[in-house]
Motif scaffolding. Structure first.
Motif, mmCIF file in Angstrom:
data_model
loop_
_atom_site.group_PDB
_atom_site.id
_atom_site.type_symbol
_atom_site.label_atom_id
_atom_site.label_comp_id
_atom_site.label_asym_id
_atom_site.label_seq_id
_atom_site.Cartn_x
_atom_site.Cartn_y
_atom_site.Cartn_z
ATOM 1 N N GLN B 96 -2.465 -83.947 20.791
ATOM 2 C CA GLN B 96 -2.360 -82.949 19.730
ATOM 3 C C GLN B 96 -1.467 -81.810 20.221
ATOM 4 O O GLN B 96 -1.651 -81.317 21.337
ATOM 5 N N ALA B 97 -0.501 -81.422 19.396
ATOM 6 C CA ALA B 97 0.398 -80.341 19.800
ATOM 7 C C ALA B 97 -0.379 -79.040 19.908
ATOM 8 O O ALA B 97 -1.337 -78.805 19.167
ATOM 9 N N GLY B 100 2.137 -73.202 18.626
ATOM 10 C CA GLY B 100 3.464 -72.723 19.004
ATOM 11 C C GLY B 100 4.407 -73.803 19.503
ATOM 12 O O GLY B 100 5.610 -73.564 19.633
ATOM 13 N N ASP B 101 3.882 -74.996 19.796
ATOM 14 C CA ASP B 101 4.764 -76.092 20.223
ATOM 15 C C ASP B 101 5.704 -76.468 19.072
ATOM 16 O O ASP B 101 5.276 -76.544 17.916
ATOM 17 N N THR B 102 6.951 -76.735 19.416
ATOM 18 C CA THR B 102 7.920 -77.075 18.369
ATOM 19 C C THR B 102 8.172 -78.576 18.292
ATOM 20 O O THR B 102 9.025 -79.025 17.537
ATOM 21 N N CYS B 103 7.464 -79.357 19.074
ATOM 22 C CA CYS B 103 7.594 -80.811 18.988
ATOM 23 C C CYS B 103 6.252 -81.442 19.350
ATOM 24 O O CYS B 103 5.310 -80.738 19.714
ATOM 25 N N ARG B 105 4.398 -83.612 17.249
ATOM 26 C CA ARG B 105 3.458 -83.779 16.142
ATOM 27 C C ARG B 105 3.556 -85.142 15.455
ATOM 28 O O ARG B 105 2.784 -85.443 14.548
ATOM 29 N N GLY B 106 4.500 -85.973 15.874
ATOM 30 C CA GLY B 106 4.700 -87.265 15.217
ATOM 31 C C GLY B 106 3.496 -88.186 15.333
ATOM 32 O O GLY B 106 3.079 -88.810 14.351
#
Lengths: 110, 146
Positions: B96-97, B100-103, B105-106
């Protein structure tokens, strides 16, 4: 119609998108958003009224824009969000990052 | 005119090729009368293609991504494979991201929107299954979403 329309007035800006916010378009949009923030915008609204799909690359770009704005004390709203995208944002917990307003206004789809 | 219930395509590992494949997929969905499934299907298809192009094949245009789509009686299937070394899909169920993480989430989107997710042993091909909506209230996987 252009894929990206930007209205900027001092510290406020509205960015209207006219394409699905997915990986290819996110790559095109990224430098435009960076420019908007770099030129003094602290209140940014991103209008998704004409957007029918957002993928994880698009979500990442929205969070990156929000992170950049937070560094200068700014805020971001996402407006004109369809029910399906609003649902996606909710289950991905994006409502913790910025205000999300549906096509009918603030609130969650039923 | 009878439309095919399956579609198989191989594309180079570029973002432009993803767009072209997604346009073909959109037409295939329309031809099969699957308008209600459009959002979830295209979201899962794009996530799987993004992963294969960027992470699997490292955006090397000389490496191909193999994609097939199939409509069954009750389910829709998306299978996407790449030429990469694969990834550790053992962490799929928990990844799980962070805030604030920008990647990253796929995989979470797979979990939330697909009814079933199967990786091959090597981790360079994924099979996603989703139930056709037709009369259902939500396209979201209700077992896992909230």
């Amino acid at each position: 119609m252009a894929s990206i329309q930007i209205e900027q007035n001092e510290t406020r800006a509205v960015v209207r998108l006219n394409e699905p916010l997915t990986s290819a378009f996110a790559a095109e949009l990224r430098p435009r958003l960076q420019e908007v923030v770099a030129t003094g915008t602290t209140q940014l609204a991103i209008d998704l009224s004409s957007v029918d799909l957002v993928d994880s690359a698009g979500i990442g770009l929205l969070i990156a824009a929000r992170n950049s704005l937070a560094k200068v004390g700014g805020t971001m709203r996402i407006i004109g969000v369809s029910a399906e995208i609003q649902h996606l944002f909710k289950v991905m917990r994006l409502d913790r990052h910025f205000q999300i307003e549906g096509i009918q206004g603030v609130g969650s789809p039923s | 005119m009878k439309c095919s219930t399956a579609l198989r395509l191989k594309i180079p590992s570029t973002l432009a090729a993803i767009e072209q494949l997604c346009e073909r997929a959109r037409l295939w969905l329309e031809a099969n009368g699957l308008h209600e499934d459009w959002f979830v299907f295209m979201l899962l298809l794009r996530e799987s293609l993004n992963n294969a192009v960027k992470h699997g094949n490292g955006s090397d245009p000389s490496l191909l991504v193999d994609c097939w789509l199939r409509k069954g009686l009750r389910w829709l299937y998306i299978s996407v494979g790449d030429c990469g070394a694969g990834f550790d899909w053992g962490r799929f169920s928990t990844h799980q991201a962070c805030y604030g993480d920008t990647c990253g989430r796929g995989l979470e989107i797979y979990r939330l929107y697909a009814d079933k997710v199967i990786f091959n042993r090597r981790g360079n091909r994924v099979l996603l299954r989703l139930e056709m909506r037709k009369g259902k209230d939500s396209g979201l996987n209700s077992n896992r979403a909230e």
